[in-house]
Design an enzyme around this catalytic site. Structure first.
Site, PDB file in Angstrom:
ATOM      1  CD1 TRP A 183      38.319 104.530  35.063  1.00 44.04           C
ATOM      2  CD2 TRP A 183      36.547 103.628  35.890  1.00 44.04           C
ATOM      3  NE1 TRP A 183      37.941 105.268  36.244  1.00 44.04           N
ATOM      4  CE2 TRP A 183      36.911 104.796  36.863  1.00 44.04           C
ATOM      5  CE3 TRP A 183      35.540 102.750  36.247  1.00 44.04           C
ATOM      6  CZ2 TRP A 183      36.044 105.232  37.774  1.00 44.04           C
ATOM      7  CZ3 TRP A 183      34.643 103.306  37.136  1.00 44.04           C
ATOM      8  CH2 TRP A 183      34.828 104.511  37.959  1.00 44.04           C
ATOM      9  CB  CYS A 360      23.606 100.698  47.961  1.00 46.64           C
ATOM     10  SG  CYS A 360      23.623 102.352  47.395  1.00 46.64           S
TER      11      CYS A 360
END
Length: 389
Positions: A183, A360
């Site tokens: 981004w 994760c």
């Protein structure tokens, strides 16, 4: 081939009492990680459907993740559950033909070829900037923060950005290529703080549009482009959290592209998650629901791909910081859920995203995954290289 070793559970299925035997085997397996079925500790598994056991045996990690999404089981602290399961390497004890088929497919086909380059953008990064804006920091950094002297996610991500800029020895007038610019956080930071001009590339339409707005009025150009289709010369190259999508068949090509684009006295920094073992596939649940066609490189694979093209000037592992980063992301996501669910996200998405972030986190905590920053130069820095920390 020892099929009894590969399919150990068939013995139990043939001998009768299938459901009880599978549950007992599952329970005994989990006990190796100090996890109990329907126990009262935060990391214990709460099973709502006994069909879970045969599903996991038939589909291994894919079945475990899908069963969680379907509400067949729960756990108060998924991160702690996965830390214990992975630390005990229980993931290596259940293997089936699905695993072997996935490995064969990865060997036969280039799953990350140019014609498929934009699939990951469409599947993962284009799902909604509203989600990422609520989960990430103001720089919109979707990669590991640097928690050495940080107390907040914002501080950790800014420290990571500054660390990268210092490792690349950025200074005004240099031209930087950001491969997988996301981004636009890195591009904007480098342009503002270090006075460089930046070309950022991404395979996500949503990222590209956001980054163009985020970097407006800065010497930053954002392009929707694959790394294999870049021209020009750059003084510095950075790639943050993108190499995980390159695929082992393309590692050498990635390095060759960088060498062709980099000035003779230039530097490139690779920021990537890595695995302890050399593999050709990704974990199946992650590949299907989160990052299609992705895989984690080993240090051996990276070094082999760079051999003869680059001198490795510095290697920095701060993988344990990803555990902290992921836990902050989940906390932000969880707090924002009442607002997010008013959009296009349903309860199944919540369970999927929670499973992704916390599994994760557990994996990094168990040190099964690493986070490497690797600084390389085309022919070795003639002036020597002293890495900042």
């Amino acid at each position: 081939m020892n099929f009894r070793r590969i399919f150990p559970f068939r013995v139990f299925i043939k001998n009768g009492g299938r459901s009880d035997r599978l549950k007992n085997y599952f329970s005994n397996l989990l006990s190796l990680a100090d996890v109990k079925i329907n126990g009262d500790r935060p990391w214990d598994m709460q099973v709502h459907d006994d069909a879970l056991y045969s599903r996991v045996i038939a589909e291994s990690s894919l079945g475990l993740g899908e069963a969680y999404m379907d509400g067949w089981w729960d756990c108060e602290a998924l991160d702690q559950f996965f830390f214990r399961v992975l630390n005990a390497e229980l993931n290596l004890k259940i293997t089936n033909w699905h695993d072997m088929l996935a490995a064969a497919r990865a060997k036969l086909f280039n799953l990350q070829k140019i014609s498929r380059a934009f699939e990951i953008g469409q599947h993962h990064y284009d799902i909604g900037n509203d989600l990422y804006q609520r989960m990430l920091d103001t720089h919109m950094m979707y990669s590991c923060g640097y928690w050495n002297n940080a107390e907040t996610l914002e501080q950790a991500q800014e420290a990571k950005l500054d660390l990268i800029c210092r490792k690349l020895k950025l200074e005004p007038g240099l031209r930087l290529l950001d491969i997988g610019c996301g981004w636009g956080g890195m591009a904007a930071y480098a342009a503002k703080k270090y006075g460089v001009s930046v070309v950022g590339i991404t395979v996500s339409h949503e990222q590209a549009e956001y980054a163009k707005r985020f970097c407006r009025d800065l010497p930053v150009s954002i392009e929707l482009r694959d790394y294999r289709n870049i021209e020009g010369t750059f003084d510095r190259i950075v790639s943050i959290g993108m190499f995980e999508h390159v695929g082992y068949k393309n590692y050498r090509t990635f390095m060759e592209c960088q060498q062709q684009l980099l000035a003779p006295e230039g530097l490139t920094l690779l920021h990537t998650i890595g695995g302890n073992r050399t593999v050709a596939t990704c974990e199946k649940w992650i590949s299907r629901y989160i990052f299609p066609n992705s895989m984690l490189p080993s240090m051996q694979q990276i070094a082999t791909a760079a051999e003869g093209l680059f001198v490795i000037e510095d290697l920095h592992n701060f993988g344990i910081d990803y555990d902290t980063t992921l836990m902050h992301w989940f906390d932000n996501f969880d707090k924002a859920w009442p607002e997010l669910q008013k959009h296009a996200y349903d309860q199944r998405f919540y369970r999927m995203w929670k499973y992704y972030l916390l599994s994760c986190a557990g994996s990094f905590r168990a040190r099964k995954n690493q986070l490497w920053q690797i600084v390389m130069s085309p022919g070795g820095c003639s002036y020597g290289y002293h890495a900042p920390r």
